[in-house]
Design a protein around this motif. Structure first.
Motif, PDB file in Angstrom:
ATOM      1  N   LYS A 263       0.915  -1.229  -0.021  1.00  0.00           N
ATOM      2  CA  LYS A 263      -0.059  -0.057   0.000  1.00  0.00           C
ATOM      3  C   LYS A 263       0.881   1.232  -0.019  1.00  0.00           C
ATOM      4  O   LYS A 263       0.467   2.159  -0.583  1.00  0.00           O
ATOM      5  CB  LYS A 263      -0.935   0.125   1.119  1.00  0.00           C
ATOM      6  CG  LYS A 263      -2.046  -0.924   1.115  1.00  0.00           C
ATOM      7  CD  LYS A 263      -3.165  -1.082   2.344  1.00  0.00           C
ATOM      8  CE  LYS A 263      -3.909  -2.039   2.238  1.00  0.00           C
ATOM      9  NZ  LYS A 263      -4.857  -2.279   3.374  1.00  0.00           N
ATOM     10  N   LYS A 264       1.809   1.176   0.754  1.00  0.00           N
ATOM     11  CA  LYS A 264       3.096   2.448   0.626  1.00  0.00           C
ATOM     12  C   LYS A 264       3.885   2.655  -0.488  1.00  0.00           C
ATOM     13  O   LYS A 264       4.767   3.525  -0.596  1.00  0.00           O
ATOM     14  CB  LYS A 264       3.735   2.347   1.938  1.00  0.00           C
ATOM     15  CG  LYS A 264       3.047   2.130   3.454  1.00  0.00           C
ATOM     16  CD  LYS A 264       3.860   2.087   4.599  1.00  0.00           C
ATOM     17  CE  LYS A 264       3.125   2.281   5.710  1.00  0.00           C
ATOM     18  NZ  LYS A 264       3.799   2.069   6.900  1.00  0.00           N
ATOM     19  N   GLY A 265       3.747   1.384  -1.375  1.00  0.00           N
ATOM     20  CA  GLY A 265       4.496   1.577  -2.476  1.00  0.00           C
ATOM     21  C   GLY A 265       6.067   1.273  -2.513  1.00  0.00           C
ATOM     22  O   GLY A 265       6.846   1.685  -3.308  1.00  0.00           O
ATOM     23  N   LEU A 266       6.047   0.345  -1.328  1.00  0.00           N
ATOM     24  CA  LEU A 266       7.637  -0.322  -1.248  1.00  0.00           C
ATOM     25  C   LEU A 266       7.885  -1.459  -1.818  1.00  0.00           C
ATOM     26  O   LEU A 266       8.872  -1.933  -2.135  1.00  0.00           O
ATOM     27  CB  LEU A 266       7.946  -0.364   0.092  1.00  0.00           C
ATOM     28  CG  LEU A 266       7.747   0.854   1.105  1.00  0.00           C
ATOM     29  CD1 LEU A 266       8.112   0.637   2.591  1.00  0.00           C
ATOM     30  CD2 LEU A 266       8.744   2.069   0.593  1.00  0.00           C
ATOM     31  N   LEU A 267       6.731  -2.376  -2.264  1.00  0.00           N
ATOM     32  CA  LEU A 267       6.673  -3.637  -2.688  1.00  0.00           C
ATOM     33  C   LEU A 267       5.761  -3.610  -3.936  1.00  0.00           C
ATOM     34  O   LEU A 267       4.621  -2.967  -3.703  1.00  0.00           O
ATOM     35  CB  LEU A 267       6.326  -4.785  -1.826  1.00  0.00           C
ATOM     36  CG  LEU A 267       7.259  -5.050  -0.486  1.00  0.00           C
ATOM     37  CD1 LEU A 267       6.783  -6.189   0.213  1.00  0.00           C
ATOM     38  CD2 LEU A 267       8.644  -5.430  -0.972  1.00  0.00           C
ATOM     39  N   PHE A 268       6.163  -4.246  -4.972  1.00  0.00           N
ATOM     40  CA  PHE A 268       5.208  -4.186  -6.284  1.00  0.00           C
ATOM     41  C   PHE A 268       4.958  -5.743  -6.540  1.00  0.00           C
ATOM     42  O   PHE A 268       5.950  -6.375  -6.510  1.00  0.00           O
ATOM     43  CB  PHE A 268       5.618  -3.419  -7.238  1.00  0.00           C
ATOM     44  CG  PHE A 268       6.011  -2.179  -7.061  1.00  0.00           C
ATOM     45  CD1 PHE A 268       5.026  -1.127  -7.036  1.00  0.00           C
ATOM     46  CD2 PHE A 268       7.093  -1.652  -6.340  1.00  0.00           C
ATOM     47  CE1 PHE A 268       5.113   0.131  -6.770  1.00  0.00           C
ATOM     48  CE2 PHE A 268       7.391  -0.426  -5.925  1.00  0.00           C
ATOM     49  CZ  PHE A 268       6.343   0.683  -6.230  1.00  0.00           C
ATOM     50  N   TYR A 269       3.900  -6.264  -7.009  1.00  0.00           N
ATOM     51  CA  TYR A 269       3.568  -7.350  -7.643  1.00  0.00           C
ATOM     52  C   TYR A 269       4.139  -7.344  -9.241  1.00  0.00           C
ATOM     53  O   TYR A 269       3.996  -6.293  -9.692  1.00  0.00           O
ATOM     54  CB  TYR A 269       2.029  -7.703  -7.472  1.00  0.00           C
ATOM     55  CG  TYR A 269       0.922  -6.819  -8.374  1.00  0.00           C
ATOM     56  CD1 TYR A 269       0.710  -7.228  -9.501  1.00  0.00           C
ATOM     57  CD2 TYR A 269       0.652  -5.959  -7.469  1.00  0.00           C
ATOM     58  CE1 TYR A 269      -0.093  -6.531 -10.230  1.00  0.00           C
ATOM     59  CE2 TYR A 269      -0.495  -5.134  -8.339  1.00  0.00           C
ATOM     60  CZ  TYR A 269      -0.855  -5.260  -9.385  1.00  0.00           C
ATOM     61  OH  TYR A 269      -1.646  -4.701 -10.300  1.00  0.00           O
ATOM     62  N   SER A 270       4.549  -8.707  -9.486  1.00  0.00           N
ATOM     63  CA  SER A 270       5.057  -8.730 -10.959  1.00  0.00           C
ATOM     64  C   SER A 270       3.853  -9.013 -12.050  1.00  0.00           C
ATOM     65  O   SER A 270       3.914  -8.546 -13.090  1.00  0.00           O
ATOM     66  CB  SER A 270       5.950 -10.040 -11.094  1.00  0.00           C
ATOM     67  OG  SER A 270       7.035  -9.383 -10.156  1.00  0.00           O
ATOM     68  N   GLU A 271       2.968  -9.926 -11.465  1.00  0.00           N
ATOM     69  CA  GLU A 271       1.554 -10.243 -12.316  1.00  0.00           C
ATOM     70  C   GLU A 271       0.361 -10.170 -11.695  1.00  0.00           C
ATOM     71  O   GLU A 271       0.507 -10.714 -10.321  1.00  0.00           O
ATOM     72  CB  GLU A 271       1.985 -11.611 -13.052  1.00  0.00           C
ATOM     73  CG  GLU A 271       3.149 -11.373 -14.248  1.00  0.00           C
ATOM     74  CD  GLU A 271       3.221 -12.693 -14.678  1.00  0.00           C
ATOM     75  OE1 GLU A 271       2.188 -13.856 -15.036  1.00  0.00           O
ATOM     76  OE2 GLU A 271       4.269 -12.923 -15.510  1.00  0.00           O
TER      77      GLU A 271
ATOM     78  N   ASP B  70       7.805 -11.609  -7.792  1.00  0.00           N
ATOM     79  CA  ASP B  70       8.969 -12.034  -8.006  1.00  0.00           C
ATOM     80  C   ASP B  70       9.540 -12.455  -6.608  1.00  0.00           C
ATOM     81  O   ASP B  70      10.295 -11.599  -5.799  1.00  0.00           O
ATOM     82  CB  ASP B  70       9.800 -11.176  -8.868  1.00  0.00           C
ATOM     83  CG  ASP B  70      11.305 -11.823  -9.165  1.00  0.00           C
ATOM     84  OD1 ASP B  70      12.183 -12.035  -8.252  1.00  0.00           O
ATOM     85  OD2 ASP B  70      11.572 -11.899 -10.247  1.00  0.00           O
ATOM     86  N   LYS B  71       9.956 -13.655  -6.426  1.00  0.00           N
ATOM     87  CA  LYS B  71      10.272 -13.979  -5.053  1.00  0.00           C
ATOM     88  C   LYS B  71      11.617 -13.553  -4.750  1.00  0.00           C
ATOM     89  O   LYS B  71      12.107 -12.864  -3.682  1.00  0.00           O
ATOM     90  CB  LYS B  71      10.417 -15.660  -4.906  1.00  0.00           C
ATOM     91  CG  LYS B  71      10.680 -16.236  -3.722  1.00  0.00           C
ATOM     92  CD  LYS B  71      10.502 -17.867  -3.712  1.00  0.00           C
ATOM     93  CE  LYS B  71      10.920 -18.278  -2.370  1.00  0.00           C
ATOM     94  NZ  LYS B  71      10.984 -19.747  -2.302  1.00  0.00           N
ATOM     95  N   GLY B  72      12.691 -13.959  -5.494  1.00  0.00           N
ATOM     96  CA  GLY B  72      14.088 -13.369  -5.446  1.00  0.00           C
ATOM     97  C   GLY B  72      14.121 -11.723  -5.196  1.00  0.00           C
ATOM     98  O   GLY B  72      14.773 -11.306  -4.182  1.00  0.00           O
ATOM     99  N   LYS B  73      13.437 -10.998  -6.201  1.00  0.00           N
ATOM    100  CA  LYS B  73      13.548  -9.498  -6.032  1.00  0.00           C
ATOM    101  C   LYS B  73      12.838  -9.216  -4.810  1.00  0.00           C
ATOM    102  O   LYS B  73      13.082  -8.276  -4.274  1.00  0.00           O
ATOM    103  CB  LYS B  73      13.126  -8.979  -7.357  1.00  0.00           C
ATOM    104  CG  LYS B  73      13.100  -7.665  -7.548  1.00  0.00           C
ATOM    105  CD  LYS B  73      12.550  -7.012  -9.037  1.00  0.00           C
ATOM    106  CE  LYS B  73      12.584  -5.580  -8.936  1.00  0.00           C
ATOM    107  NZ  LYS B  73      12.023  -5.259 -10.124  1.00  0.00           N
TER     108      LYS B  73
END
Length: 91
Positions: free
Chosen positions: A31-39, A49-52
């Motif tokens: 929600k804070k824009g620190l993590l992003f989903y890939s798909e 993306d697990k590794g990233k």
């Protein structure tokens, strides 16, 4: 797409298990824009993306311990991605 999801991408629940970070904290990072989903699947399930993502989580935890706010971490991540993108253009 199923093969790709099985091999490289995981749901947020799996990230919580492997990282030891609670689901509600991971959701707040999203929600804070620190993590992003890939798909995102047609049914709305988001895959990361697990590794990233694990690398980003380690960096977030480190910066939080150093006293950085979520906003400062986001700015730092954005700068890193911007500069990496510019380096790629130079090649």
């Amino acid at each position: 797409m199923k093969e790709k999801i099985k091999k490289n991408l995981v749901k947020i629940e799996e990230l919580s298990k492997v990282s030891g970070v609670q689901m509600k904290i991971l959701s707040s990072y999203v929600k804070k824009g620190l993590l992003f989903y890939s798909e995102q699947a047609e049914n709305g399930i988001r895959y990361y993306d697990k590794g990233k993502t694990l690398e980003n989580l380690e960096e977030i935890k480190k910066l939080e311990k150093e006293g950085y706010t979520a906003k400062e971490i986001k700015i730092r991540f954005n700068k890193e991605y911007l500069f990496k993108g510019l380096e790629d253009l130079e090649d």
